[in-house]
Write an enzyme that holds these catalytic residues in place. Structure first.
Site, PDB file in Angstrom:
ATOM      1  CG  ASP A  15      24.141 -20.223  15.508  1.00 27.17           C
ATOM      2  OD1 ASP A  15      24.887 -20.635  14.596  1.00 27.17           O
ATOM      3  OD2 ASP A  15      23.938 -19.024  15.740  1.00 27.17           O
ATOM      4  CG  HIS A  31      22.883 -15.389  18.243  1.00 28.94           C
ATOM      5  ND1 HIS A  31      24.054 -16.107  18.287  1.00 28.94           N
ATOM      6  CD2 HIS A  31      23.249 -14.083  18.162  1.00 28.94           C
ATOM      7  CE1 HIS A  31      25.089 -15.286  18.229  1.00 28.94           C
ATOM      8  NE2 HIS A  31      24.623 -14.050  18.149  1.00 28.94           N
ATOM      9  CG  ASP A  82      27.375 -11.548  18.168  1.00 28.35           C
ATOM     10  OD1 ASP A  82      26.970 -12.598  17.658  1.00 28.35           O
ATOM     11  OD2 ASP A  82      27.839 -10.604  17.513  1.00 28.35           O
TER      12      ASP A  82
END
Length: 321
Positions: free
Chosen positions: A286, A315, A158
């Protein structure tokens, strides 16, 4: 787990590495162990269990990365061991690696796990003008320099990846291998889905903003209350949330954004990165991240001879796998 194979054979000794991982280790841990496999580690007997408590700051160290701003980090293993750098994303902290880092250190790696500024045990400046993509890049650069990290095996997730990929692009000599998950250098011309725009609004404006709930929503595994509470624990007052609330909106959405221009230049540099580069994604739908792994595989030369991975995970694959 699905693999995208591009002809690279597994290194000699991979079976020994598999056998040396604890039976309780996650698929994700096993995968990282194999990705970062080193000849120095081959045939070595795993060390005894690494005793570190990620639930308190007792075992953390601190380094100043700017005037009056410190980053917290856990340093597991021995100084002479090959270095693994684990970077977290939004809205979590080094706590996300609580199960993974000690077991990697048992495999004769030195594992460095920092908290980004504004997260975890790191300082949380109260000046909102300090919250920028450029500052986070500078602070991580300084962190790497202050610890004199070299020959780094990087796993970044991320925002940890969106920050560190800039450093990989501009300072490739620091890195030996790179693996990223849900990370990409946005150039401002990408379509941002309504779902992510909604997340930006939630993070910036919802009085019930909860990092623990976000971690639960973004994982296929239902997180127990004790873990969700721990993800909320670093945020004791309203000002502590400034960075976590702002981060989603830092992704550039216009090609005129100075950060988009920086990312475009970094992507141009990544076209020359020939060291091993691996993507690890989950199989969730996503839209913000769908297909970004394929874009990186096409962009980075070092990705073309590697096996890339899609896990049965959301995620936050560290919690799922």
């Amino acid at each position: 787990m699905n693999h995208i194979r591009n002809g690279k054979q597994a290194p000699t000794g991979i079976n020994e590495m598999k056998m040396s991982i604890k039976k309780t280790a996650s698929l994700f841990l096993l995968l990282l162990s194999l990705l970062f496999f080193s000849c120095k580690n081959e045939h070595k007997i795993p060390r005894k269990e690494i005793d570190i408590d990620f639930y308190t700051s007792e075992h953390y160290q601190f380094v100043e990365v700017d005037e009056g701003i410190r980053m917290a980090y856990a340093d597991l293993g021995r100084a002479g061991d090959p270095i693994i750098l684990l970077l977290h994303g939004e809205p979590n902290s080094s706590f996300v690696y609580r199960e993974i880092a000690p077991l990697l250190a048992q495999q004769h790696f030195r594992v460095i796990v920092p908290d980004l500024v504004g997260f975890g045990y790191s300082d949380k400046p109260e000046n909102p003008e300090l919250i920028s993509y450029a500052n986070q890049t500078q602070w991580l650069n300084t962190f790497i320099d202050r610890l004199a990290l070299k020959d780094i095996r990087l796993f970044a997730h991320d925002w940890g990846g969106m920050i560190s990929l800039r450093i990989v692009a501009n300072r490739p000599a620091l890195f030996r291998k790179v693996a990223v998950s849900y990370s990409y250098l946005f150039e401002g011309d990408e379509k941002i889905p309504d779902s992510f725009l909604g997340f930006i609004d939630y993070a910036g404006n919802d009085p019930g903003f909860s990092p623990g709930n976000i971690m639960d929503w973004g994982s296929k595994t239902k997180l127990p209350d004790s873990i969700r509470i721990k993800y909320n624990a670093p945020f004791q007052q309203a000002s502590d949330y400034l960075f976590a609330r702002k981060f989603p909106s830092l992704i550039p959405t216009s090609t005129d954004d100075p950060e988009a221009i920086v990312n475009k230049n970094c992507n141009a540099q990544l076209k020359h990165f020939s060291k091993p580069f691996i993507t690890i994604w989950g199989n969730n739908e996503d839209l913000m991240w769908k297909g970004k792994d394929s874009l990186l595989q096409a962009l980075v030369p070092g990705a073309k001879a590697q096996i890339h991975h899609t896990l049965n995970a959301g995620h936050f694959l560290q919690e799922d796998q």
